[in-house]
Motif scaffolding. Structure first.
Motif, mmCIF file in Angstrom:
data_model
loop_
_atom_site.group_PDB
_atom_site.id
_atom_site.type_symbol
_atom_site.label_atom_id
_atom_site.label_comp_id
_atom_site.label_asym_id
_atom_site.label_seq_id
_atom_site.Cartn_x
_atom_site.Cartn_y
_atom_site.Cartn_z
ATOM 1 N N VAL A 79 0.818 -1.227 0.000
ATOM 2 C CA VAL A 79 0.000 0.000 0.000
ATOM 3 C C VAL A 79 0.845 1.268 0.000
ATOM 4 O O VAL A 79 0.306 2.358 -0.223
ATOM 5 C CB VAL A 79 -0.989 0.027 1.185
ATOM 6 C CG1 VAL A 79 -1.942 -1.141 1.108
ATOM 7 C CG2 VAL A 79 -0.275 0.028 2.511
ATOM 8 N N GLY A 80 2.128 1.151 0.257
ATOM 9 C CA GLY A 80 2.998 2.323 0.249
ATOM 10 C C GLY A 80 2.852 3.163 1.500
ATOM 11 O O GLY A 80 2.106 2.846 2.410
ATOM 12 N N ASP A 81 3.568 4.247 1.537
ATOM 13 C CA ASP A 81 3.546 5.171 2.670
ATOM 14 C C ASP A 81 2.519 6.250 2.392
ATOM 15 O O ASP A 81 2.674 7.063 1.506
ATOM 16 C CB ASP A 81 4.935 5.790 2.873
ATOM 17 C CG ASP A 81 5.045 6.570 4.165
ATOM 18 O OD1 ASP A 81 4.075 6.524 4.957
ATOM 19 O OD2 ASP A 81 6.066 7.213 4.367
ATOM 20 N N SER A 82 1.434 6.245 3.144
ATOM 21 C CA SER A 82 0.330 7.181 2.901
ATOM 22 C C SER A 82 0.407 8.456 3.717
ATOM 23 O O SER A 82 -0.554 9.188 3.820
ATOM 24 C CB SER A 82 -1.004 6.465 3.173
ATOM 25 O OG SER A 82 -1.061 6.047 4.520
ATOM 26 N N ARG A 83 1.585 8.742 4.300
ATOM 27 C CA ARG A 83 1.701 9.964 5.095
ATOM 28 C C ARG A 83 1.839 11.178 4.213
ATOM 29 O O ARG A 83 2.302 11.244 3.177
ATOM 30 C CB ARG A 83 2.927 9.901 5.998
ATOM 31 C CG ARG A 83 2.732 8.930 7.105
ATOM 32 C CD ARG A 83 3.764 9.150 8.147
ATOM 33 N NE ARG A 83 4.600 7.960 8.252
ATOM 34 C CZ ARG A 83 5.679 7.924 8.973
ATOM 35 N NH1 ARG A 83 6.094 8.976 9.611
ATOM 36 N NH2 ARG A 83 6.377 6.843 9.083
#
Length: 66
Positions: free
Chosen positions: A62-66
């Motif tokens: 999902v990756g880094d959603s920050r």
């Protein structure tokens, strides 16, 4: 322990090798339920390693959603 084991065959396991459920994409298992069976000793370090590995799989998916 061992109630949601990981493996490659959906007939004998609940989640794939990365910890993601076979039947529900986007849901991962990262605790002692992913063990193939109950262990006879305190699995604290093994559980921490499994959780760390599963977190890496989630991050890669999902990756880094920050």
């Amino acid at each position: 322990m061992g109630t949601a084991r990981i493996g490659t065959d959906p007939a004998t396991s609940v989640a794939g090798p990365t910890g993601e459920l076979h039947d529900v994409p986007g849901v991962w298992v990262g605790d002692t339920s992913a063990f193939p069976t109950a262990s006879g000793a305190n699995p604290m370090l093994t559980c921490m390693a499994l959780a760390h590995r599963t977190a890496g799989s989630i991050h890669a998916a999902v990756g880094d959603s920050r």
